[in-house]
Every structure is written in structure tokens, then in C-alpha cells.
Design a protein around this motif. Structure first.
Motif, mmCIF file in Angstrom:
data_model
loop_
_atom_site.group_PDB
_atom_site.id
_atom_site.type_symbol
_atom_site.label_atom_id
_atom_site.label_comp_id
_atom_site.label_asym_id
_atom_site.label_seq_id
_atom_site.Cartn_x
_atom_site.Cartn_y
_atom_site.Cartn_z
ATOM 1 N N GLY A 145 0.804 -1.213 0.000
ATOM 2 C CA GLY A 145 0.000 0.000 0.000
ATOM 3 C C GLY A 145 0.834 1.259 0.000
ATOM 4 O O GLY A 145 1.771 1.412 -0.799
ATOM 5 N N GLU A 146 0.540 2.159 0.924
ATOM 6 C CA GLU A 146 1.256 3.421 1.003
ATOM 7 C C GLU A 146 2.679 3.250 1.527
ATOM 8 O O GLU A 146 3.471 4.190 1.476
ATOM 9 N N ASN A 147 3.000 2.067 2.039
ATOM 10 C CA ASN A 147 4.367 1.785 2.502
ATOM 11 C C ASN A 147 5.260 1.279 1.380
ATOM 12 O O ASN A 147 6.449 1.025 1.604
ATOM 13 N N ALA A 148 4.708 1.111 0.197
ATOM 14 C CA ALA A 148 5.477 0.562 -0.921
ATOM 15 C C ALA A 148 6.585 1.527 -1.338
ATOM 16 O O ALA A 148 6.402 2.742 -1.355
ATOM 17 N N GLU A 149 7.740 0.950 -1.672
ATOM 18 C CA GLU A 149 8.849 1.758 -2.161
ATOM 19 C C GLU A 149 8.797 1.844 -3.679
ATOM 20 O O GLU A 149 7.930 1.260 -4.329
ATOM 21 N N LYS A 150 9.727 2.565 -4.271
ATOM 22 C CA LYS A 150 9.736 2.725 -5.719
ATOM 23 C C LYS A 150 9.952 1.389 -6.431
ATOM 24 O O LYS A 150 9.434 1.155 -7.516
ATOM 25 N N ASP A 151 10.758 0.520 -5.803
ATOM 26 C CA ASP A 151 10.948 -0.814 -6.355
ATOM 27 C C ASP A 151 9.655 -1.589 -6.129
ATOM 28 O O ASP A 151 9.259 -1.834 -4.994
ATOM 29 N N THR A 152 8.993 -1.979 -7.210
ATOM 30 C CA THR A 152 7.657 -2.554 -7.087
ATOM 31 C C THR A 152 7.645 -3.996 -6.608
ATOM 32 O O THR A 152 6.592 -4.523 -6.264
ATOM 33 N N ALA A 153 8.779 -4.681 -6.583
ATOM 34 C CA ALA A 153 8.804 -6.089 -6.179
ATOM 35 C C ALA A 153 8.858 -6.219 -4.657
ATOM 36 O O ALA A 153 9.625 -5.532 -3.992
ATOM 37 N N HIS A 154 8.029 -7.090 -4.110
ATOM 38 C CA HIS A 154 8.090 -7.370 -2.681
ATOM 39 C C HIS A 154 9.359 -8.153 -2.383
ATOM 40 O O HIS A 154 9.594 -9.219 -2.945
ATOM 41 N N ARG A 155 10.151 -7.631 -1.444
ATOM 42 C CA ARG A 155 11.358 -8.317 -1.017
ATOM 43 C C ARG A 155 11.610 -8.090 0.479
ATOM 44 O O ARG A 155 12.659 -8.410 0.998
ATOM 45 N N GLU A 156 10.629 -7.519 1.179
ATOM 46 C CA GLU A 156 10.791 -7.211 2.598
ATOM 47 C C GLU A 156 10.849 -8.495 3.435
ATOM 48 O O GLU A 156 10.182 -9.482 3.130
ATOM 49 N N PRO A 157 11.636 -8.511 4.523
ATOM 50 C CA PRO A 157 11.753 -9.694 5.383
ATOM 51 C C PRO A 157 10.440 -9.971 6.126
ATOM 52 O O PRO A 157 9.732 -9.040 6.512
ATOM 53 N N PHE A 158 10.152 -11.219 6.345
ATOM 54 C CA PHE A 158 8.930 -11.587 7.062
ATOM 55 C C PHE A 158 8.999 -11.134 8.520
ATOM 56 O O PHE A 158 7.964 -10.918 9.152
ATOM 57 N N GLU A 159 10.191 -10.996 9.032
ATOM 58 C CA GLU A 159 10.357 -10.469 10.387
ATOM 59 C C GLU A 159 9.754 -9.071 10.501
ATOM 60 O O GLU A 159 9.176 -8.712 11.538
ATOM 61 N N ASP A 160 9.861 -8.279 9.434
ATOM 62 C CA ASP A 160 9.282 -6.927 9.444
ATOM 63 C C ASP A 160 7.758 -6.988 9.500
ATOM 64 O O ASP A 160 7.115 -6.150 10.144
ATOM 65 N N TYR A 161 7.168 -7.961 8.810
ATOM 66 C CA TYR A 161 5.714 -8.126 8.878
ATOM 67 C C TYR A 161 5.282 -8.427 10.312
ATOM 68 O O TYR A 161 4.296 -7.866 10.812
ATOM 69 N N GLU A 162 6.016 -9.328 10.960
ATOM 70 C CA GLU A 162 5.655 -9.709 12.324
ATOM 71 C C GLU A 162 5.795 -8.529 13.291
ATOM 72 O O GLU A 162 4.965 -8.351 14.182
ATOM 73 N N LYS A 163 6.831 -7.721 13.114
ATOM 74 C CA LYS A 163 7.002 -6.532 13.953
ATOM 75 C C LYS A 163 5.819 -5.581 13.780
ATOM 76 O O LYS A 163 5.338 -4.992 14.755
ATOM 77 N N SER A 164 5.342 -5.436 12.550
ATOM 78 C CA SER A 164 4.206 -4.562 12.269
ATOM 79 C C SER A 164 2.949 -5.048 12.980
ATOM 80 O O SER A 164 2.181 -4.248 13.540
#
Length: 267
Positions: free
Chosen positions: A50-69
Motif C-alpha cells: 500500500g502506502e508503505n510501498a517503495e519505488k521498487d515494485t517487487a516485494h522483497r521485505e523480510p517476514f520479520e518486518d511483517y511480524e514486527k508490524s
């Protein structure tokens, strides 16, 4: 992170967690219904979505970041000093399963729709062929190619979302392999989920994830109170389906019964 206040006196707080590739704006209908049923709602876009998306359109964020959120959203919900429920969909449900299995949290109950524990719809054969080379090719982009038409048969929703700029299914090979490991670990887990009330909904015609694995996961946990419902003819996005009013009512009744068991007077 956003908070939507209950329309009437709040009886509890619902933390909504979306699935992969989507964002909170797809949950407007559900947010309005929980507010109308006298629940505060807490929700944010997962990292990279969503609004947290960066310019690079491919999802590559760590799953640990999802859990922290998710842990942050629950912490915000707890500030209301009301019972807290998690209502999570797809990959969001799987993330919530993991977070609650690893962290002590005072959650009153959960509603999971179409959890990702084993995918039916996978990326191309090309991406699967990269299994042995993912350390080298982890940043290579592929596309999961999950269309809105595969998520719901609700033509109104399909028309509204066909040009959604925030719905993105492009991923990195590294992200996909982390996803596969994550799902496998959760699907095989036994008795690690906390003993809280759980309601899992699945769709009979889900083309994205295997509903039988979700049913098996539920049976593997040591729970005193749990429910399972498979909705006839329904696709993956249950709260976007034409029968979503009935799906909401059943979810609401489940939560009301949990509140009664906790000693709350619920109208």
C-alpha cells in the motif's frame, strides 16, 4: 497505522491484518461493519504494501518486518483497555498464527479467513526451477499473477479494483522462497498456538490456497474452543464475496459469544 473509532460505545477492538500484495483500502467495507457493530478497528499496511510501498515494485521485505508490524498494531489496540480480537486474511492470517505462537499476547480470540499454509496458485515454473539457486538469484523479480478475478466473483469489487495501483503481485525470488519456508513451518506446527478461541473460514472454490491444510492445522492445535466454516461456492477473499454479509454476521456472532464467555454484557 490507523484507528477507526466505534460508532457506538465500544465493546472491543478488532485488529485487521491484510494478505499479501494488498492494502487497507480494500477493507473499507469490513471496517465500516465492525465500527457499526461497536468495535474500534486498528489496521495498517504491512511493510512494502500500500502506502508503505517503495519505488521498487517487487516485494522483497523480510517476514520479520511483517511480524514486527503486527506486534505494533496489537500494542496500539491494547491501549484501549478493551478485549482485543485479531481478524486476519490470507498471508495475514498465517503471519498472525506465527506471531501468536511465538509471543505471549492477551488476545481474546481470532478470526482467520483463507489462511496461506499451502498455496495452490504458485508463480511460474521458471520461479520454481530457481530453487537450487535462490542465494544467487534472490533479487530476481517474478510475478505471482494472482488476479482480482481469482480472489472474488463479486463483479462490483472486480470493477472497483481492476485499476488499483497499490495491488502488486510482483515479488523477488528470495521473498518467494522465504514464503515457502514460512508456510511449511506453520503448516506443520502442532500444539504451539495459544489456547484461545479460533474461527477459521474458507471458501469452497478457493483457487489460491489449500483449505484442507487450514483444516488440518486447526485440528493439530490444543484448543478448547474452535470453529471451522467452509462457505459453499465462495472464492478466496471471503469479505469481498457477494455473501460477505453472512460471513460478517457469523464472525460477529463468534466474537460476541467469546465476549459473553469473558463476562461481558453484549447486546
Amino acid at each position: 497505522m490507523w484507528k477507526w473509532e466505534s460508532i457506538g460505545p465500544a465493546k472491543a477492538v478488532v485488529v485487521l491484518i491484510h494478505s499479501a500484495y494488498e492494502h487497507h483500502l480494500r477493507y473499507a467495507w469490513q471496517i465500516d461493519h465492525w465500527r457499526g457493530a461497536n468495535f474500534h478497528v486498528i489496521m495498517g499496511d504491512l511493510p512494502g504494501h500500500g502506502e508503505n510501498a517503495e519505488k521498487d515494485t517487487a516485494h522483497r521485505e523480510p517476514f520479520e518486518d511483517y511480524e514486527k508490524s503486527i506486534k505494533t498494531a496489537v500494542k496500539v489496540a491494547m491501549e484501549n483497555e478493551l478485549p482485543v480480537f485479531i481478524v486476519a486474511h490470507g498471508l495475514g492470517a498465517t503471519l498472525a498464527m506465527s506471531v501468536l505462537s511465538k509471543n505471549r499476547m492477551d488476545i481474546a480470540g481470532v478470526v482467520f479467513t483463507s489462511p496461506w499454509l499451502q498455496l495452490i496458485k504458485t508463480p511460474s515454473k521458471f520461479s520454481n526451477a530457481l530453487t537450487g539457486f535462490h542465494k544467487v538469484t534472490s533479487r530476481v523479480k517474478i510475478n505471482h499473477h494472482i488476479s482480482i478475478e481469482e480472489l472474488t466473483k463479486n463483479q462490483e469489487v472486480i470493477e472497483q479494483e481492476k485499476e488499483d495501483p497499490f495491488y502488486r503481485t510482483e515479488i523477488s525470488v528470495g521473498w518467494y522462497h522465504e514464503l515457502q519456508s514460512y508456510l511449511k513451518l506453520l503448516a506443520q506446527s502442532k500444539g504451539v498456538f495459544p489456547d484461545i478461541p479460533v474461527f477459521i473460514h474458507t471458501g469452497e472454490r478457493d483457487m489460491i490456497t489449500d483449505k484442507e491444510i487450514a483444516k488440518r492445522w486447526l485440528k493439530q492445535q490444543n484448543l478448547k474452543e474452535f470453529s471451522y466454516k467452509e462457505w459453499t461456492n465462495a472464492y478466496h477473499d471471503l469479505f469481498q464475496e457477494p455473501e460477505r454479509e453472512d460471513i460478517f454476521i457469523s464472525s460477529h456472532l463468534f466474537i460476541k459469544n467469546v465476549l459473553r464467555s469473558l463476562g461481558y454484557m453484549v447486546q
